[in-house]
Motif scaffolding. Structure first.
Motif, PDB file in Angstrom:
ATOM      1  N   ASP A  67     -39.268  25.847  16.393  1.00 36.66           N
ATOM      2  CA  ASP A  67     -39.144  25.687  14.935  1.00 36.66           C
ATOM      3  C   ASP A  67     -40.075  24.599  14.395  1.00 36.66           C
ATOM      4  O   ASP A  67     -39.991  24.252  13.217  1.00 36.66           O
ATOM      5  CB  ASP A  67     -37.694  25.336  14.564  1.00 36.66           C
ATOM      6  N   GLU A  68     -40.918  24.026  15.299  1.00 35.59           N
ATOM      7  CA  GLU A  68     -41.873  22.977  14.958  1.00 35.59           C
ATOM      8  C   GLU A  68     -41.203  21.686  14.494  1.00 35.59           C
ATOM      9  O   GLU A  68     -41.793  20.906  13.733  1.00 35.59           O
ATOM     10  CB  GLU A  68     -42.874  23.476  13.899  1.00 35.59           C
ATOM     11  N   ARG A  69     -40.004  21.441  14.984  1.00 36.06           N
ATOM     12  CA  ARG A  69     -39.316  20.158  14.733  1.00 36.06           C
ATOM     13  C   ARG A  69     -39.473  19.335  16.013  1.00 36.06           C
ATOM     14  O   ARG A  69     -38.550  19.129  16.788  1.00 36.06           O
ATOM     15  CB  ARG A  69     -37.859  20.412  14.367  1.00 36.06           C
ATOM     16  N   PHE A  70     -40.706  18.844  16.215  1.00 34.97           N
ATOM     17  CA  PHE A  70     -41.103  18.308  17.505  1.00 34.97           C
ATOM     18  C   PHE A  70     -40.443  16.967  17.832  1.00 34.97           C
ATOM     19  O   PHE A  70     -40.097  16.704  18.980  1.00 34.97           O
ATOM     20  CB  PHE A  70     -42.623  18.175  17.555  1.00 34.97           C
ATOM     21  N   ALA A  71     -40.257  16.114  16.836  1.00 28.77           N
ATOM     22  CA  ALA A  71     -39.624  14.819  17.094  1.00 28.77           C
ATOM     23  C   ALA A  71     -38.196  15.014  17.603  1.00 28.77           C
ATOM     24  O   ALA A  71     -37.768  14.355  18.560  1.00 28.77           O
ATOM     25  CB  ALA A  71     -39.627  13.964  15.820  1.00 28.77           C
ATOM     26  N   THR A  72     -37.471  15.926  16.981  1.00 22.14           N
ATOM     27  CA  THR A  72     -36.108  16.217  17.433  1.00 22.14           C
ATOM     28  C   THR A  72     -36.106  16.805  18.837  1.00 22.14           C
ATOM     29  O   THR A  72     -35.263  16.471  19.674  1.00 22.14           O
ATOM     30  CB  THR A  72     -35.419  17.197  16.462  1.00 22.14           C
ATOM     31  N   ALA A  73     -37.074  17.689  19.114  1.00 22.78           N
ATOM     32  CA  ALA A  73     -37.166  18.308  20.431  1.00 22.78           C
ATOM     33  C   ALA A  73     -37.416  17.264  21.513  1.00 22.78           C
ATOM     34  O   ALA A  73     -36.816  17.310  22.587  1.00 22.78           O
ATOM     35  CB  ALA A  73     -38.276  19.358  20.439  1.00 22.78           C
ATOM     36  N   VAL A  74     -38.304  16.311  21.234  1.00 22.86           N
ATOM     37  CA  VAL A  74     -38.580  15.238  22.203  1.00 22.86           C
ATOM     38  C   VAL A  74     -37.338  14.385  22.415  1.00 22.86           C
ATOM     39  O   VAL A  74     -36.984  14.028  23.544  1.00 22.86           O
ATOM     40  CB  VAL A  74     -39.761  14.366  21.726  1.00 22.86           C
ATOM     41  N   PHE A  75     -36.662  14.047  21.326  1.00 21.59           N
ATOM     42  CA  PHE A  75     -35.458  13.224  21.429  1.00 21.59           C
ATOM     43  C   PHE A  75     -34.394  13.896  22.302  1.00 21.59           C
ATOM     44  O   PHE A  75     -33.724  13.236  23.105  1.00 21.59           O
ATOM     45  CB  PHE A  75     -34.894  12.956  20.031  1.00 21.59           C
ATOM     46  N   LEU A  76     -34.241  15.205  22.185  1.00 26.75           N
ATOM     47  CA  LEU A  76     -33.240  15.919  22.975  1.00 26.75           C
ATOM     48  C   LEU A  76     -33.582  15.893  24.465  1.00 26.75           C
ATOM     49  O   LEU A  76     -32.687  15.792  25.314  1.00 26.75           O
ATOM     50  CB  LEU A  76     -33.123  17.366  22.483  1.00 26.75           C
ATOM     51  N   ILE A  77     -34.869  15.957  24.801  1.00 27.98           N
ATOM     52  CA  ILE A  77     -35.254  15.845  26.212  1.00 27.98           C
ATOM     53  C   ILE A  77     -34.954  14.448  26.737  1.00 27.98           C
ATOM     54  O   ILE A  77     -34.479  14.278  27.871  1.00 27.98           O
ATOM     55  CB  ILE A  77     -36.746  16.192  26.382  1.00 27.98           C
ATOM     56  N   LEU A  78     -35.215  13.430  25.927  1.00 28.00           N
ATOM     57  CA  LEU A  78     -34.888  12.061  26.323  1.00 28.00           C
ATOM     58  C   LEU A  78     -33.384  11.907  26.544  1.00 28.00           C
ATOM     59  O   LEU A  78     -32.939  11.265  27.512  1.00 28.00           O
ATOM     60  CB  LEU A  78     -35.365  11.076  25.258  1.00 28.00           C
ATOM     61  N   LEU A  79     -32.594  12.492  25.659  1.00 29.65           N
ATOM     62  CA  LEU A  79     -31.142  12.423  25.791  1.00 29.65           C
ATOM     63  C   LEU A  79     -30.690  13.175  27.044  1.00 29.65           C
ATOM     64  O   LEU A  79     -29.775  12.729  27.756  1.00 29.65           O
ATOM     65  CB  LEU A  79     -30.486  13.014  24.550  1.00 29.65           C
ATOM     66  N   ALA A  80     -31.329  14.296  27.359  1.00 30.70           N
ATOM     67  CA  ALA A  80     -31.011  15.045  28.568  1.00 30.70           C
ATOM     68  C   ALA A  80     -31.305  14.207  29.812  1.00 30.70           C
ATOM     69  O   ALA A  80     -30.585  14.286  30.812  1.00 30.70           O
ATOM     70  CB  ALA A  80     -31.802  16.352  28.605  1.00 30.70           C
ATOM     71  N   ALA A  81     -32.370  13.387  29.758  1.00 39.57           N
ATOM     72  CA  ALA A  81     -32.696  12.511  30.887  1.00 39.57           C
ATOM     73  C   ALA A  81     -31.610  11.462  31.096  1.00 39.57           C
ATOM     74  O   ALA A  81     -31.260  11.131  32.236  1.00 39.57           O
ATOM     75  CB  ALA A  81     -34.052  11.838  30.653  1.00 39.57           C
ATOM     76  N   VAL A  82     -31.083  10.939  29.999  1.00 35.60           N
ATOM     77  CA  VAL A  82     -29.985   9.970  30.108  1.00 35.60           C
ATOM     78  C   VAL A  82     -28.762  10.628  30.742  1.00 35.60           C
ATOM     79  O   VAL A  82     -28.128  10.072  31.648  1.00 35.60           O
ATOM     80  CB  VAL A  82     -29.635   9.399  28.716  1.00 35.60           C
ATOM     81  N   ILE A  83     -28.427  11.825  30.285  1.00 35.63           N
ATOM     82  CA  ILE A  83     -27.279  12.549  30.822  1.00 35.63           C
ATOM     83  C   ILE A  83     -27.487  12.889  32.292  1.00 35.63           C
ATOM     84  O   ILE A  83     -26.549  12.862  33.093  1.00 35.63           O
ATOM     85  CB  ILE A  83     -27.019  13.818  29.986  1.00 35.63           C
ATOM     86  N   ASP A  84     -28.740  13.194  32.676  1.00 32.02           N
ATOM     87  CA  ASP A  84     -29.030  13.495  34.075  1.00 32.02           C
ATOM     88  C   ASP A  84     -28.702  12.316  34.978  1.00 32.02           C
ATOM     89  O   ASP A  84     -28.277  12.499  36.122  1.00 32.02           O
ATOM     90  CB  ASP A  84     -30.503  13.883  34.227  1.00 32.02           C
ATOM     91  N   GLY A  85     -28.911  11.116  34.475  1.00 31.16           N
ATOM     92  CA  GLY A  85     -28.543   9.937  35.260  1.00 31.16           C
ATOM     93  C   GLY A  85     -27.046   9.684  35.272  1.00 31.16           C
ATOM     94  O   GLY A  85     -26.506   9.145  36.247  1.00 31.16           O
ATOM     95  N   LEU A  86     -26.362  10.117  34.217  1.00 32.88           N
ATOM     96  CA  LEU A  86     -24.928   9.862  34.118  1.00 32.88           C
ATOM     97  C   LEU A  86     -24.095  10.803  34.981  1.00 32.88           C
ATOM     98  O   LEU A  86     -23.079  10.392  35.548  1.00 32.88           O
ATOM     99  CB  LEU A  86     -24.468   9.981  32.665  1.00 32.88           C
TER     100      LEU A  86
END
Length: 256
Positions: A46-65
């Motif tokens: 949907d070309e909402r790239f900032a949100t898309a990047v943020f969700l990957i960062l959040l997924a990385a945090v969850i991966d550690g949790l």
């Protein structure tokens, strides 16, 4: 990360097998991370790239949790390990590739997509190698000179470095899609390589640097709130510096 397991119930029994809710929590967390990675793909399309990047960062945090939660709750199992790897492939192999392609690589067309496929395949190989090696006895740090390539979450963060730089307004990599494509290929090689490197336990910090490091931490936190993309770009560059340092001292071998 290995998580919950249950005994098989007797098919001839009317007893309904029950599993403690806490045993399910780690896998629920992993599935939440997977949903974030998949949603990141949606926002990238949907070309909402900032949100898309943020969700990957959040997924990385969850991966550690999820692994931490599993160990604390003693809810590890083989199914959890496989679920974690599948989620990691989606969140750190597929989602970053799709995001970078739609954000920075569209002008490169098929060539850009080829390097996205290389990056995703390298992530898949890295995770498969980890799954195979996790079932074998591990050598201690002193006798094992290699780490098995850059971990998948770290590889995703390195792959997103051009996106961080573009979002931060430092360099607009949309004007250099071939450079971005080549960068994805390099990150892929780092994930499937073996590098001779120092164990983190062996890294010692001079006492004179303790104060500046604490002060830099405070500055970093402030930067994270005021200029988040610049903050993540700085973290990426620091990690890249550590990788380059390892490469400079490495007997570098491609993953086999």
């Amino acid at each position: 990360m290995k998580r919950f397991s249950t005994r098989r119930s007797d098919p001839n029994s009317d007893h309904v097998e029950r599993v403690p809710f806490l045993q399910l929590v780690p896998n629920m967390v992993t599935l939440a991370g997977m949903c974030l990675g998949l949603t990141s793909i949606r926002f990238a399309m949907d070309e909402r790239f900032a949100t898309a990047v943020f969700l990957i960062l959040l997924a990385a945090v969850i991966d550690g949790l999820d692994g931490l939660i599993a160990r604390r709750l003693q809810a590890t199992s083989e199914i959890g390990a496989q679920l974690d790897s599948l989620s990691d492939f989606l969140c750190f192999g597929v989602a970053p590739g799709v995001l970078v392609y739609h954000y920075l690589l569209t002008p490169a067309g098929g060539i850009g997509w080829i390097f996205v496929l290389i990056f995703a395949a390298a992530t898949c190989l890295r995770l498969a190698r980890f799954n195979v090696m996790s079932g074998k006895p591990q050598e201690d740090d002193k006798s094992s000179p290699y780490f098995l390539g850059v971990p998948a979450p770290a590889g995703a963060m390195l792959g997103l470095l051009p996106a961080f730089a573009t979002l931060a307004g430092v360099v607009d990599f949309r004007e250099a899609p071939l450079v971005v494509a080549l960068w994805l290929g390099i990150v892929g090689l780092l994930m499937i390589s073996k590098l001779k490197t120092l164990s983190p336990k062996a890294i010692k910090v001079p006492r004179r640097l303790i104060g500046p490091m604490m002060f830099a931490t405070v500055i970093g936190i402030g930067l994270g709130f005021s200029r988040p993309w610049l903050f993540f770009l700085a973290l990426d560059l620091v990690y890249l510096g550590l990788v380059i340092r390892s490469l400079a001292k490495a007997r570098w071998r491609l993953f086999a």
